[in-house]
Design a protein around this motif. Sequence first.
Motif, short mmCIF file in Angstrom:
data_model
loop_
_atom_site.label_atom_id
_atom_site.label_comp_id
_atom_site.label_asym_id
_atom_site.label_seq_id
_atom_site.Cartn_x
_atom_site.Cartn_y
_atom_site.Cartn_z
N ALA A 24 7.91 27.27 -9.09
CA ALA A 24 9.46 26.43 -10.26
C ALA A 24 7.94 25.83 -11.28
CB ALA A 24 9.47 25.21 -8.70
N GLU A 25 7.07 25.36 -10.85
CA GLU A 25 6.37 25.52 -12.23
C GLU A 25 6.20 25.51 -13.49
OE1 GLU A 25 3.41 27.69 -10.25
OE2 GLU A 25 5.10 26.50 -9.65
N ARG A 26 6.11 27.09 -13.49
CA ARG A 26 5.86 27.77 -14.75
C ARG A 26 7.48 27.64 -15.36
NH1 ARG A 26 2.67 28.73 -16.42
NH2 ARG A 26 2.51 31.07 -17.05
N ASP A 57 5.34 36.80 -13.84
CA ASP A 57 5.22 35.94 -14.53
C ASP A 57 5.58 34.88 -14.32
OD1 ASP A 57 3.40 33.22 -14.71
OD2 ASP A 57 3.02 33.29 -16.50
N PHE A 58 7.12 34.62 -13.26
CA PHE A 58 8.34 34.23 -13.79
C PHE A 58 8.43 32.87 -12.87
CE2 PHE A 58 9.55 39.04 -14.81
CZ PHE A 58 9.33 38.79 -16.18
N ARG A 59 9.25 32.39 -12.57
CA ARG A 59 10.62 31.43 -11.89
C ARG A 59 11.04 32.24 -11.09
NH1 ARG A 59 12.67 27.01 -14.66
NH2 ARG A 59 13.12 28.97 -16.19
N GLY A 60 11.28 31.94 -9.98
CA GLY A 60 12.41 32.87 -8.99
C GLY A 60 13.35 31.39 -8.72
N LEU A 61 14.21 32.00 -7.89
CA LEU A 61 15.76 31.61 -7.78
C LEU A 61 15.93 32.21 -6.56
CD1 LEU A 61 17.16 28.95 -6.53
CD2 LEU A 61 18.97 29.47 -7.64
N VAL A 260 10.49 44.40 -15.18
CA VAL A 260 9.53 42.83 -15.81
C VAL A 260 9.11 43.96 -17.08
CG1 VAL A 260 6.82 42.32 -15.94
CG2 VAL A 260 8.22 42.72 -13.84
N ALA A 261 9.12 44.45 -17.44
CA ALA A 261 8.93 44.96 -18.60
C ALA A 261 10.45 44.08 -19.80
CB ALA A 261 8.28 45.94 -18.61
N PHE A 262 11.02 45.25 -19.26
CA PHE A 262 12.77 44.75 -19.99
C PHE A 262 13.03 43.45 -20.32
CE2 PHE A 262 17.66 44.69 -19.72
CZ PHE A 262 16.98 45.62 -20.74
N ILE A 263 12.61 42.45 -19.18
CA ILE A 263 13.42 41.44 -19.10
C ILE A 263 12.17 40.86 -20.29
CG2 ILE A 263 12.52 39.39 -17.73
CD1 ILE A 263 13.27 40.17 -15.06
N ASN A 264 10.90 41.06 -20.10
CA ASN A 264 9.60 40.46 -21.44
C ASN A 264 9.74 40.99 -22.68
OD1 ASN A 264 8.34 38.53 -19.54
ND2 ASN A 264 6.88 40.02 -18.94
N THR A 265 10.59 41.93 -22.69
CA THR A 265 11.19 42.18 -23.90
C THR A 265 11.90 41.63 -24.45
OG1 THR A 265 10.39 44.66 -23.53
CG2 THR A 265 11.68 44.66 -25.48
N HIS A 266 13.50 41.44 -24.06
CA HIS A 266 14.64 41.06 -23.70
C HIS A 266 14.77 39.35 -23.89
CE1 HIS A 266 15.51 45.13 -23.50
NE2 HIS A 266 16.08 45.59 -24.64
N THR A 267 13.57 38.72 -23.29
CA THR A 267 14.08 37.34 -22.81
C THR A 267 13.98 36.28 -23.96
OG1 THR A 267 13.77 35.52 -21.33
CG2 THR A 267 12.01 36.67 -21.97
N SER A 268 15.33 35.72 -23.73
CA SER A 268 15.19 34.58 -25.11
C SER A 268 14.20 33.18 -24.19
CB SER A 268 16.17 33.98 -25.36
OG SER A 268 17.11 33.35 -24.29
N ASN A 269 13.70 33.02 -23.60
CA ASN A 269 12.86 31.94 -22.37
C ASN A 269 11.94 32.02 -23.04
OD1 ASN A 269 15.70 30.58 -21.77
ND2 ASN A 269 15.53 31.89 -19.78
N ILE A 270 11.48 32.88 -23.55
CA ILE A 270 9.46 33.08 -22.64
C ILE A 270 9.44 32.30 -24.25
CG2 ILE A 270 7.61 34.57 -23.90
CD1 ILE A 270 8.80 37.05 -22.87
N LYS A 271 8.33 30.89 -23.83
CA LYS A 271 7.44 30.45 -25.28
C LYS A 271 6.06 31.15 -24.87
CE LYS A 271 10.76 27.08 -23.90
NZ LYS A 271 11.14 26.01 -24.11
#
Length: 271
Positions: A24-26, A57-61, A260-271
């Motif tokens: 959750a800290e990420r 290197d994601f957060r999870g619920l 993982v590659a798909f999320i990292n390519t498409h996510t808008s949450n990466i900062k």
Amino acid sequence: MDTDIVQIPFDGRSIDIEYQWLRAERMTRPLVVFLHEGLGSISMWRDFPRQFCEAGDFRGLVFSRYGYGGSTPRPHAEKWGADFMHRQAREALPALFEALDIGPGRRHGKPWLLGHSDGGSIALIHAASFPDAVDGLTVLAPHIIVEDLSVRSIAVTRETYLQTDLRDRLARHHHDVDSAFWGWNDIWLNPDFRRFDLRPLLHDIRCPALAVQGEDDEYGTMEQIEGIQRYAPQTVLLKLARCGHSPHRDQSGALTAAAVAFINTHTSNIK
């Protein structure tokens, strides 16, 4: 395994939902929400959610839906209707997200949904119903229609539950194992459930989607993911050899690398 409980409104009453945050800290990394299968729960995922989040290197619920795991059990007299997945996607999941401050403009932002089997169907319905509320989807062996193969396999599972130690094995993961099993099994074998069909909704999905199916899936054919792509053409398909109904168990490495590659390519949450 340490889990927490949050209360949400559902069906005119307050119910308990068991949940667990991962990493959750990420806070600057994408949030992946894991939606379990028809007989699943937090503990039924085993180590996959944590390993997946560490790999990306994601957060999870992770949470157990109403009727499963350590969440409020389904009363035995309560029979689920053919719309039970729609209600989870349109009522229970939004209530959970509100309670945990997840969504556009909220503390935890828009999530990615990673759903398996019934959880994949719920993810599809939620994304179609609230197209601006999620960053993307990864669905594993989802159901968009009811196939004869699915019904036959679920009927076999019923006999296995009655005649083998399956009940004892599932009981480790649910406060009320009979509530969890029969809630799922009864509706899937109900003739009324044959009208379950997500295809009219799929064109409303606007987010990126990765749809995964095992070539040896005993509960569904490739039509389940190919149908998603026909209605939501942005969908990317991943077909896995030597893989049954649980890609996260049968082909965890291949699935994790691709998702993982798909999320990292498409996510808008990466900062």
